[in-house]
Design a protein around this motif. Structure first.
Motif, PDB file in Angstrom:
ATOM      1  N   VAL A   7       0.827  -1.204   0.000  1.00 10.96           N
ATOM      2  CA  VAL A   7       0.000   0.000   0.000  1.00 10.96           C
ATOM      3  C   VAL A   7       0.863   1.256   0.000  1.00 10.96           C
ATOM      4  O   VAL A   7       2.006   1.242   0.438  1.00 10.96           O
ATOM      5  N   TRP A   8       0.284   2.308  -0.522  1.00  8.56           N
ATOM      6  CA  TRP A   8       0.904   3.620  -0.531  1.00  8.56           C
ATOM      7  C   TRP A   8      -0.168   4.660  -0.219  1.00  8.56           C
ATOM      8  O   TRP A   8      -1.348   4.431  -0.467  1.00  8.56           O
ATOM      9  N   VAL A   9       0.283   5.796   0.265  1.00 12.38           N
ATOM     10  CA  VAL A   9      -0.575   6.970   0.334  1.00 12.38           C
ATOM     11  C   VAL A   9      -0.155   7.851  -0.835  1.00 12.38           C
ATOM     12  O   VAL A   9       1.035   8.116  -1.006  1.00 12.38           O
ATOM     13  N   VAL A  10      -1.107   8.251  -1.655  1.00 17.07           N
ATOM     14  CA  VAL A  10      -0.798   9.070  -2.832  1.00 17.07           C
ATOM     15  C   VAL A  10      -1.376  10.459  -2.637  1.00 17.07           C
ATOM     16  O   VAL A  10      -2.567  10.606  -2.357  1.00 17.07           O
ATOM     17  N   PHE A  11      -0.529  11.470  -2.782  1.00 17.91           N
ATOM     18  CA  PHE A  11      -0.995  12.853  -2.691  1.00 17.91           C
ATOM     19  C   PHE A  11      -1.522  13.298  -4.046  1.00 17.91           C
ATOM     20  O   PHE A  11      -1.230  12.657  -5.066  1.00 17.91           O
ATOM     21  N   GLY A  12      -2.276  14.387  -4.019  1.00 12.02           N
ATOM     22  CA  GLY A  12      -2.942  14.876  -5.217  1.00 12.02           C
ATOM     23  C   GLY A  12      -2.073  14.907  -6.462  1.00 12.02           C
ATOM     24  O   GLY A  12      -2.516  14.568  -7.550  1.00 12.02           O
ATOM     25  N   LYS A  16       4.102   9.731  -3.791  1.00  8.42           N
ATOM     26  CA  LYS A  16       3.675   8.568  -3.014  1.00  8.42           C
ATOM     27  C   LYS A  16       4.516   8.357  -1.769  1.00  8.42           C
ATOM     28  O   LYS A  16       5.697   8.663  -1.754  1.00  8.42           O
ATOM     29  N   PHE A  85       1.371  12.533  11.056  1.00  9.32           N
ATOM     30  CA  PHE A  85       1.131  11.905   9.757  1.00  9.32           C
ATOM     31  C   PHE A  85       1.644  10.460   9.743  1.00  9.32           C
ATOM     32  O   PHE A  85       0.962   9.540   9.300  1.00  9.32           O
ATOM     33  N   GLN A  88      -0.509   8.105  11.677  1.00 11.75           N
ATOM     34  CA  GLN A  88      -1.696   7.723  10.905  1.00 11.75           C
ATOM     35  C   GLN A  88      -1.335   6.740   9.801  1.00 11.75           C
ATOM     36  O   GLN A  88      -2.079   5.806   9.525  1.00 11.75           O
ATOM     37  N   TYR A  89      -0.171   6.941   9.173  1.00 10.39           N
ATOM     38  CA  TYR A  89       0.264   6.011   8.133  1.00 10.39           C
ATOM     39  C   TYR A  89       0.402   4.601   8.698  1.00 10.39           C
ATOM     40  O   TYR A  89      -0.086   3.638   8.124  1.00 10.39           O
ATOM     41  N   PHE A  92      -2.870   3.003   9.405  1.00  8.09           N
ATOM     42  CA  PHE A  92      -3.418   2.535   8.134  1.00  8.09           C
ATOM     43  C   PHE A  92      -2.735   1.238   7.705  1.00  8.09           C
ATOM     44  O   PHE A  92      -3.376   0.237   7.391  1.00  8.09           O
ATOM     45  N   ARG A  93      -1.410   1.254   7.742  1.00  2.25           N
ATOM     46  CA  ARG A  93      -0.624   0.113   7.269  1.00  2.25           C
ATOM     47  C   ARG A  93      -0.929  -1.162   8.039  1.00  2.25           C
ATOM     48  O   ARG A  93      -1.065  -2.235   7.467  1.00  2.25           O
TER      49      ARG A  93
ATOM     50  N   LYS B   2      -5.047   9.873  -1.147  1.00  7.92           N
ATOM     51  CA  LYS B   2      -5.823   8.637  -1.302  1.00  7.92           C
ATOM     52  C   LYS B   2      -4.905   7.413  -1.252  1.00  7.92           C
ATOM     53  O   LYS B   2      -3.692   7.538  -1.441  1.00  7.92           O
ATOM     54  N   LYS B   4      -3.322   3.739  -2.478  1.00  3.66           N
ATOM     55  CA  LYS B   4      -3.067   2.968  -3.684  1.00  3.66           C
ATOM     56  C   LYS B   4      -2.659   1.587  -3.202  1.00  3.66           C
ATOM     57  O   LYS B   4      -1.982   1.464  -2.183  1.00  3.66           O
ATOM     58  N   HIS B 103     -10.852   1.543   5.106  1.00  6.55           N
ATOM     59  CA  HIS B 103      -9.855   1.503   6.177  1.00  6.55           C
ATOM     60  C   HIS B 103      -8.981   2.761   6.169  1.00  6.55           C
ATOM     61  O   HIS B 103      -8.620   3.282   7.225  1.00  6.55           O
ATOM     62  N   SER B 107      -8.370   5.489   9.162  1.00  3.97           N
ATOM     63  CA  SER B 107      -7.021   5.689   9.704  1.00  3.97           C
ATOM     64  C   SER B 107      -6.597   7.144   9.679  1.00  3.97           C
ATOM     65  O   SER B 107      -5.867   7.601  10.556  1.00  3.97           O
TER      66      SER B 107
END
Lengths: 111, 111
Positions: A7-12, A16, A85, A88-89, A92-93, B2, B4, B103, B107
């Motif tokens: 998984v990754w968090v992708v910004f606008g 990533k 941040f 929270q990551y 999520f992970r 978001k 990924k 999820h 988070s």
């Protein structure tokens, strides 16, 4: 048979952040130094620096801050917003594997 | 911001199947030919063949079968078990984004 996921968090704007980069940020904070952290990561300083600038721009807040002087908290560390941040990551992970595990069991049951 | 994700199904001995390989199996079935499918995929026949043998061994059932002759169903196609497996894979795949999306929202909410 089991699921595997990344998984990754992708910004606008497409920047990533995944496990590797989250670990890099943690390591910078721990060692107080981008230079020491990238050396341990086997990443070039130039690449790391470019990424960190992009990441802060995409996130819209400062993630790292530099405190001069020789005290125990001097050097480059996470800002409060950066710590929040990352917290929270990891939240999520850690839950992502579980969420996918449940979904996997449901998808691959008979029928 | 978001999430990924990439997902795979991993068999006991480490053989993996993800979106790319699932699409390869669909394409073989559609074209009735491993050779034509790999050509469109830009993959070597040798690699594809090695992977497909490994996959069937790991799965414990035949995924592809070859029907000789010139009729419309001749050539290499998915077995019933292969079709069933792919159906479950896509069910898993399609719901995975949604599961991770929910999820993620939980988070990264404030606090």
């Amino acid at each position: 048979m089991k699921p595997k996921l990344k998984v990754w968090v992708v910004f606008g704007d497409g920047v990533k952040l995944g496990d590797g980069r989250a670990q890099l940020l943690e390591l910078i904070n721990e060692l107080g130094s981008i230079k020491k952290a990238v050396a341990r990561f086997g990443m070039s300083y130039r690449n790391a620096w470019g990424y960190l600038r992009e990441l802060e721009k995409a996130a819209g807040f400062k993630i790292l801050e530099r405190t001069p002087g020789g005290g125990p908290r001097s050097g480059t560390r996470l800002t409060e917003a950066g710590k929040q941040f990352l917290k929270q990551y990891w939240r999520f992970r850690q839950g992502a594997d579980e969420a996918i595990g449940r979904h996997f069991a449901k998808s691959f049951k008979k029928g």
